[in-house]
Write a protein that holds these residues in place. Sequence first.
Motif, PDB file in Angstrom:
ATOM      1  N   ARG A  17      25.775 -35.878 -75.774  1.00 33.57           N
ATOM      2  CA  ARG A  17      24.546 -36.490 -76.276  1.00 33.57           C
ATOM      3  C   ARG A  17      23.355 -36.179 -75.366  1.00 33.57           C
ATOM      4  O   ARG A  17      22.225 -36.044 -75.839  1.00 33.57           O
ATOM      5  CB  ARG A  17      24.724 -38.005 -76.406  1.00 33.57           C
ATOM      6  CG  ARG A  17      25.628 -38.421 -77.547  1.00 33.57           C
ATOM      7  CD  ARG A  17      25.517 -39.902 -77.816  1.00 33.57           C
ATOM      8  NE  ARG A  17      26.038 -40.691 -76.720  1.00 33.57           N
ATOM      9  CZ  ARG A  17      27.228 -41.287 -76.724  1.00 33.57           C
ATOM     10  NH1 ARG A  17      28.013 -41.187 -77.785  1.00 33.57           N
ATOM     11  NH2 ARG A  17      27.636 -41.998 -75.703  1.00 33.57           N
ATOM     12  N   ALA A  18      23.617 -36.064 -74.078  1.00 28.20           N
ATOM     13  CA  ALA A  18      22.542 -35.811 -73.114  1.00 28.20           C
ATOM     14  C   ALA A  18      22.179 -34.335 -73.009  1.00 28.20           C
ATOM     15  O   ALA A  18      21.260 -33.974 -72.282  1.00 28.20           O
ATOM     16  CB  ALA A  18      22.941 -36.340 -71.739  1.00 28.20           C
ATOM     17  N   GLY A  19      22.897 -33.454 -73.733  1.00 25.73           N
ATOM     18  CA  GLY A  19      22.635 -32.029 -73.668  1.00 25.73           C
ATOM     19  C   GLY A  19      23.188 -31.356 -72.435  1.00 25.73           C
ATOM     20  O   GLY A  19      22.848 -30.212 -72.133  1.00 25.73           O
ATOM     21  N   GLU A  20      24.073 -32.039 -71.718  1.00 23.49           N
ATOM     22  CA  GLU A  20      24.659 -31.489 -70.497  1.00 23.49           C
ATOM     23  C   GLU A  20      25.948 -30.723 -70.765  1.00 23.49           C
ATOM     24  O   GLU A  20      26.475 -30.059 -69.871  1.00 23.49           O
ATOM     25  CB  GLU A  20      24.942 -32.630 -69.513  1.00 23.49           C
ATOM     26  CG  GLU A  20      23.688 -33.378 -69.089  1.00 23.49           C
ATOM     27  CD  GLU A  20      23.994 -34.686 -68.386  1.00 23.49           C
ATOM     28  OE1 GLU A  20      25.204 -35.017 -68.255  1.00 23.49           O
ATOM     29  OE2 GLU A  20      23.044 -35.376 -67.977  1.00 23.49           O
ATOM     30  N   ARG A  25      26.926 -31.997 -85.306  1.00 29.93           N
ATOM     31  CA  ARG A  25      26.960 -31.398 -83.956  1.00 29.93           C
ATOM     32  C   ARG A  25      26.451 -32.354 -82.884  1.00 29.93           C
ATOM     33  O   ARG A  25      25.894 -31.947 -81.868  1.00 29.93           O
ATOM     34  CB  ARG A  25      26.167 -30.086 -83.907  1.00 29.93           C
ATOM     35  CG  ARG A  25      26.561 -29.061 -84.944  1.00 29.93           C
ATOM     36  CD  ARG A  25      27.958 -28.568 -84.777  1.00 29.93           C
ATOM     37  NE  ARG A  25      28.124 -27.721 -83.575  1.00 29.93           N
ATOM     38  CZ  ARG A  25      29.273 -27.184 -83.193  1.00 29.93           C
ATOM     39  NH1 ARG A  25      30.370 -27.416 -83.907  1.00 29.93           N
ATOM     40  NH2 ARG A  25      29.345 -26.434 -82.112  1.00 29.93           N
ATOM     41  N   THR A  26      26.664 -33.622 -83.101  1.00 33.59           N
ATOM     42  CA  THR A  26      26.321 -34.603 -82.083  1.00 33.59           C
ATOM     43  C   THR A  26      27.106 -35.868 -82.350  1.00 33.59           C
ATOM     44  O   THR A  26      27.862 -35.954 -83.317  1.00 33.59           O
ATOM     45  CB  THR A  26      24.809 -34.900 -82.048  1.00 33.59           C
ATOM     46  OG1 THR A  26      24.504 -35.680 -80.879  1.00 33.59           O
ATOM     47  CG2 THR A  26      24.360 -35.643 -83.293  1.00 33.59           C
ATOM     48  N   TYR A  27      26.946 -36.845 -81.479  1.00 34.17           N
ATOM     49  CA  TYR A  27      27.709 -38.076 -81.576  1.00 34.17           C
ATOM     50  C   TYR A  27      26.790 -39.282 -81.620  1.00 34.17           C
ATOM     51  O   TYR A  27      25.756 -39.317 -80.957  1.00 34.17           O
ATOM     52  CB  TYR A  27      28.658 -38.202 -80.374  1.00 34.17           C
ATOM     53  CG  TYR A  27      29.819 -37.229 -80.417  1.00 34.17           C
ATOM     54  CD1 TYR A  27      30.754 -37.287 -81.448  1.00 34.17           C
ATOM     55  CD2 TYR A  27      29.984 -36.255 -79.435  1.00 34.17           C
ATOM     56  CE1 TYR A  27      31.824 -36.401 -81.504  1.00 34.17           C
ATOM     57  CE2 TYR A  27      31.050 -35.367 -79.480  1.00 34.17           C
ATOM     58  CZ  TYR A  27      31.969 -35.449 -80.514  1.00 34.17           C
ATOM     59  OH  TYR A  27      33.019 -34.569 -80.568  1.00 34.17           O
ATOM     60  N   LYS A  28      27.178 -40.260 -82.418  1.00 31.67           N
ATOM     61  CA  LYS A  28      26.462 -41.533 -82.420  1.00 31.67           C
ATOM     62  C   LYS A  28      26.499 -42.134 -81.014  1.00 31.67           C
ATOM     63  O   LYS A  28      27.500 -41.955 -80.310  1.00 31.67           O
ATOM     64  CB  LYS A  28      27.112 -42.510 -83.398  1.00 31.67           C
ATOM     65  CG  LYS A  28      27.126 -42.059 -84.849  1.00 31.67           C
ATOM     66  CD  LYS A  28      27.699 -43.133 -85.779  1.00 31.67           C
ATOM     67  CE  LYS A  28      29.138 -43.461 -85.480  1.00 31.67           C
ATOM     68  NZ  LYS A  28      29.694 -44.519 -86.355  1.00 31.67           N
ATOM     69  N   PRO A  29      25.444 -42.831 -80.610  1.00 23.78           N
ATOM     70  CA  PRO A  29      24.275 -43.233 -81.382  1.00 23.78           C
ATOM     71  C   PRO A  29      23.072 -42.282 -81.297  1.00 23.78           C
ATOM     72  O   PRO A  29      21.933 -42.723 -81.474  1.00 23.78           O
ATOM     73  CB  PRO A  29      23.915 -44.572 -80.755  1.00 23.78           C
ATOM     74  CG  PRO A  29      24.270 -44.403 -79.315  1.00 23.78           C
ATOM     75  CD  PRO A  29      25.511 -43.542 -79.322  1.00 23.78           C
ATOM     76  N   ASP A  30      23.292 -41.010 -81.042  1.00 25.82           N
ATOM     77  CA  ASP A  30      22.194 -40.048 -81.128  1.00 25.82           C
ATOM     78  C   ASP A  30      21.577 -40.150 -82.529  1.00 25.82           C
ATOM     79  O   ASP A  30      22.286 -40.104 -83.531  1.00 25.82           O
ATOM     80  CB  ASP A  30      22.744 -38.637 -80.898  1.00 25.82           C
ATOM     81  CG  ASP A  30      21.662 -37.560 -80.873  1.00 25.82           C
ATOM     82  OD1 ASP A  30      20.706 -37.651 -81.664  1.00 25.82           O
ATOM     83  OD2 ASP A  30      21.779 -36.632 -80.066  1.00 25.82           O
TER      84      ASP A  30
END
Length: 240
Positions: A57-60, A154-159
């Motif tokens: 989620r943080a793009g890391e 392509r992402t995870y909640k809660p994004d």
Amino acid sequence: MRPQRLVDAVLFDTFGTAVDWRTGVAQAVSQFTSEVDPNEFALAWRGRYQPSMAPIRAGEREFVDLDVLHRENLEATAAEFGLDLGNSDPSDVDHLNRAWHRLSAWPDSTPGLTELKREFIVGPLSNGHTALLTNMAKHAGLPWDVIIGSDFTRTYKPDPNAYLRTAEVLRLPPHRVMLCAAHNADLAAAKDVGFRTAFIPRPTEYGPAQREDLHATGVWDVLARDVVDLATQLREHASA
């Protein structure tokens, strides 16, 4: 003139809201080994769930699906409990890791979803990927109309994108989509991007020691006893 439905799609958080992950995972652990307490192991394994998604989620970290994260978390949990997975048949370890594909529904989930789908699009809005959610639906008898897994968003909640991209796939504006969840934080994130929200309690999700999400803590559109009650309330709203 036909009354206006509140929304067009009712989507569900899956782990804990539609299915009972703790019982299913604990059963799989007990079948795999007698060296650990299966319930405690299941809770510890699940405890690594949200932290493992945080770097994505943080793009890391590049997106990887839940099978990968669950396997990493399984190995870490096994080490924590002093369980050496290297002594087990690799196929047995893989089968254990896929326990999350074989979870059973809460008793009200299938009848409630069956009622809802008479009027609404129903599907999961989950961190699970499409294959996992499809396997789970077949195992648990969940009558989804559509399955949009995290491998699409392509992402995870809660994004926020986890919710918005799902609405985009359905070609619906956010306010025409409702998220139903047993987790107040999930509903808060959905509400922030314009979704309608419904809370149903699952007070035994984490077992008798559960202290969070025993009741609604936000201002949600619907408070329901279970999925059947949610279907009833939405149907009554449309006929009012």
